[in-house]
Design a protein around this motif. Sequence first.
Motif, short mmCIF file in Angstrom:
data_model
loop_
_atom_site.label_atom_id
_atom_site.label_comp_id
_atom_site.label_asym_id
_atom_site.label_seq_id
_atom_site.Cartn_x
_atom_site.Cartn_y
_atom_site.Cartn_z
N HIS A 47 -1.72 -40.98 -24.26
CA HIS A 47 -2.67 -40.07 -23.64
C HIS A 47 -4.06 -40.67 -23.80
O HIS A 47 -4.61 -40.70 -24.88
N ARG B 27 -1.24 -31.16 -20.34
CA ARG B 27 -1.07 -30.62 -21.69
C ARG B 27 0.10 -29.64 -21.72
O ARG B 27 0.48 -29.10 -20.68
N ASP C 152 -3.88 -35.54 -16.81
CA ASP C 152 -4.28 -35.04 -18.12
C ASP C 152 -3.42 -33.82 -18.50
O ASP C 152 -3.92 -32.76 -18.87
N LYS D 25 1.36 -38.12 -17.04
CA LYS D 25 0.68 -37.61 -18.23
C LYS D 25 -0.83 -37.91 -18.20
O LYS D 25 -1.66 -37.07 -18.51
N ASN D 26 -1.15 -39.12 -17.78
CA ASN D 26 -2.54 -39.56 -17.85
C ASN D 26 -3.37 -39.23 -16.62
O ASN D 26 -4.54 -38.86 -16.74
N LYS E 255 -7.94 -40.99 -23.82
CA LYS E 255 -8.89 -39.90 -24.09
C LYS E 255 -10.28 -40.11 -23.50
O LYS E 255 -11.02 -39.16 -23.28
#
Length: 635
Positions: free
Chosen positions: A5, A282, A280, A276-277, A7
């Motif tokens: 992930h 969650r 983003d 996922k990236n 950031k």
Amino acid sequence: MSNYHIKNFEEYFQVYRKSVENPEGFWEEIAEEHFTWRKKWKTVLKWDFTKPEVKWFEGAKLNITENCIDRHLRTRGDKTAILFEPNHPEEPSEHISYKQLHERVCKFANVLKDKGIKKGDRVCMYLPMIPELAISVLACARIGAVHSVVFAGFSSSALATRINDCDAKMVITSNGSYRGDKTIDLKGIVDDALDKCEGVKTVLVAKRIDSEINMKNGRDEWLQPLLDEAYSDCNIELMDAEDPLFILYTSGSTGKPKGMMHTTAGYMVYSAYTFKNVFDYREDDVYWCTADIGWITGHSYIVYGPLVNGATTVMFEGVPSYPDFGRFWEIVEKHKVNQFYTAPTAIRALAKHGTKLVEKHDLSSLKVLGTVGEPINEEAWHWYNENIGKKKSPIVDTWWQTETGGIMITPIPFSTPTKPTYATLPFIGIQPALMDENGNELKENQVEGRLCIKAPWPSMARTIWGNHQRYKDTYFSAFNNMYFTGDGALRDEVGYYRITGRVDDVIIVSGHNLGTAPIEDAINEHQAVAESAIVGFPHDVKGNALYGFVTLKDTSEDRNHDNVRKEINQLITDRIGPIAKLDKIQFTTGLPKTRSGKIMRRILRKIASNDIENIGDISTLLNPEVVQEIKENSL
């Protein structure tokens, strides 16, 4: 611990550097830590673009549905996996939990096995956006059958071509579908297609609408009674990393569609990691991609990418304009959607209707907005940013293709500073290059060229089904030791990429890649037509629309041109589907040609786009006088 992930911008650069300096080490770490394997790989990557041959995680054993479903059962069993939103707003939404998805996929997989489908067999789906589509895809993957989804807007003849090309044994369809206020007879289209398909032994029919349909004895069966009787557990078939997972057809610039074949392990790793990236994502987010599973966007970012990550993925059956142009925003509010991924065409269509329908709905849940299918124009980008994202939800303008399997150039939300109309920077592990016509790489910034990729990535298609030579010729022959995307791009002063569009005869209309050759073939079947040429021209909603220049056999004949126009569009609808209809048809006495007989589409594109001051030198043409005539009569 691998960077699963990303950031911030600094971390993006660190991870990116690591991914291109040591791709094997980077992807091995990602693969080891975040997925379930039954047997580990012997080698991470073997590749040779001259053949071309690419193998990721060779020797590994796995099943993608164990990663999509089974491994979540202990921790996320009751979490919604698929949130189905039907076409009609009054029909209730359906929340399918991971436990329920497991049971439904297992039952479906057992039905497939009972009907003789085994590992390696091809199964074709021609279904609306209903849960059975996602479930049938996963059921195939569970038992090692290769799924080939055909978008349920294609004509029977386009469907037949795809069924025959992959030699499918079974077709899964429904008795019909809802599309806004219309119903469509999908089963009738399948019946027409199967007149030309001898290999199909079984047709399973899901019931979606109230309609009477013909069921052919010995071939057609209603799906639900079979599911009711099926056993609710089904062991996974162990797949090799490089076993085929699916075939998905994309328009070829020369006639026959190309069946892009994607394999199992690399595709899983890359679609999950990008999901996922890029969004983003969650744990408790609700994610919605408005695409159809008939396209690669639906495969990677409605089904596989989200489910491998244990996400809640929204599956929408309807259209953005029904019952009104506020439908998307009503759904965002209803399900508190956090990530919203759609096409620029949809954004432009919605923007035309102003903001009144937007303001009726609470969109405060939105965190990330995405666009896909074609480059987004600046006006639409700003409308989306201001009215939907309220300037707080970054827009990820993603560039990728059916062939790439996953997102290739994109901002990372909350990390990459965005710039309207720019897809910005390559995703982790992707090494783009801009090439000039002579095959030289343009290494500096502020250049424009042909977009290539220098090294393999895990989710790339491995071949064109049944025609490896065509795969080589199409993607690996234009530039030495590189994958050529078929797109042009420019790189700005900071290294951001902007996709400028196709450099071959494929036109992107409303996010659909349409090859001009098959459309021209359909037009040329009309008994009055001598020849035709199709080009794209800018359209404020579709991005591009299609303009046909058509020469009739008898140019002196005084016939009703409006009827011919209707007949031509009907032919296109029958052969390809309504998505390929022409917005403008201009009849001409001839087409501009080189002395070797090649139609100069460059000139026609200028005329169609009303850029007639800038046509360039036409003196070397075989028939320069025809250009003036076409200009004077342009629509």
